[in-house]
Design an enzyme around this catalytic site. Sequence first.
Site, PDB file in Angstrom:
ATOM      1  N   ARG A  50      48.910  52.000  33.147  1.00 30.17           N
ATOM      2  CA  ARG A  50      47.619  51.887  33.846  1.00 30.17           C
ATOM      3  C   ARG A  50      46.639  52.989  33.442  1.00 30.17           C
ATOM      4  NH1 ARG A  50      49.824  47.857  35.285  1.00 30.17           N
ATOM      5  NH2 ARG A  50      49.581  46.809  37.292  1.00 30.17           N
TER       6      ARG A  50
ATOM      7  N   SER B 234      46.586  46.101  43.335  1.00 30.85           N
ATOM      8  CA  SER B 234      47.247  47.366  43.694  1.00 30.85           C
ATOM      9  C   SER B 234      46.190  48.454  43.844  1.00 30.85           C
ATOM     10  CB  SER B 234      48.213  47.806  42.599  1.00 30.85           C
ATOM     11  OG  SER B 234      49.156  46.808  42.342  1.00 30.85           O
TER      12      SER B 234
ATOM     13  N   GLU C 127      44.749  53.552  41.703  1.00 27.50           N
ATOM     14  CA  GLU C 127      44.525  52.757  40.495  1.00 27.50           C
ATOM     15  C   GLU C 127      43.062  52.314  40.494  1.00 27.50           C
ATOM     16  OE1 GLU C 127      45.356  48.375  39.433  1.00 27.50           O
ATOM     17  OE2 GLU C 127      47.285  49.385  39.291  1.00 27.50           O
TER      18      GLU C 127
END
Length: 331
Positions: free
Chosen positions: A159, A231, A327
Amino acid sequence: MEFNKSLKHYNTFNVNYLAHKYIPINSLSELKKLINNLTDKIFILGGGSNILLTKNIKIPCIHIKIKGIKIIKEKLDSIIIEVNSGENWHNFVMWCISNNFGGIENLALIPGKIGGAPIQNIGAYGVELKDVFIKCKGINKITGKIKEFDSDECNFKYRDSIFKNELKNQYIITSIFLKLTKNNHKFNIDYGVLKNKIKSDKLNLKKIANAVIKIRQSKLPDQKKIGNAGSFFKNPIVSKKHFENLSKKFKNIPSYFVNEKLVKIPAAWMIEQIGLKGYKEKDAGIHKNQPLVLVNYGNANGKDILKIAKKVRTKIKEEFKIELETEVTIY
Ligand code: EPU
């Protein structure tokens, strides 16, 4: 250009903030022209699926809507495709599947536009963008010059990429180039839940995408009904030593192997342990099936959601001595 435009329908949390100057951009030449004429700092809006707005945007808000898919090179077994950043990611995945181009079927139903994909190296069910990525083109926000970045230069990690670090806020991604398979697809169904959902005989791209779609739909809230950005936190990566200490207290702590020294722990599990799964305050909350996802049940604003995120971070810090990273970008 529009003034004081509500961004409620341009961010998947559906929070209602205004763009004082909203500028939709439909082509690369329009974008170049705009950059050459602007001196102010700018805010780049793509799919709005990985951002939590907490205030109005006073600097010019550039909404990237550059469309187009182009076949660059085709061989017997593989194909290289350039996709412009304003294309919808999931629609592109489905287009690939209908053409029997393999490699991104596990990434079906990930919200957002193409342009966001390399910034955080999107990933799901054992596949990451980097696995099929050749290069991307980006335009420098200040000079207007176009630069290409190959996979190594992007420095993809979990990520993460150079666009979240050294080059943060410096480039606007205008297109990405992917190498996909035409035959001999490498099906990837090793991820636990996917393996259970799918019979491994007579696999094809569509079967995998459909299984992924079913899993996501059963766990994740439908963005059309409940505002969310997937998320909200990253799964933290900790030292093996830290993990071993935690294992003494939490006997069933789940983990994923990263390397000999590091372990990844599912943040969803930790949030469940601290008793916040399904937690709600005003219209902001933590999803009841997938606690890594923060949600807006209707009229929450960005600050309401941020308050919940802070509560999660504080409790996780107390309980696990781990700093959760978001995130989602907070603005
Ligand atoms: N878990 C719980 N309680 C729950 C849900 C999950 O304890 O209520 C634990 C379980 O141990 C489970 C583990 O968390 O095995 C992992 O859950 P899941 O498979 O749902 O994946 P995740 O780690 O929560 C990541 C990605 C998702 C991606 C899935 C599948 C991140 C930050 N998130 O979630 O990505 O879809 O894996 O690959 O890495 C996104 O980025 O928006 C996103 C949805």
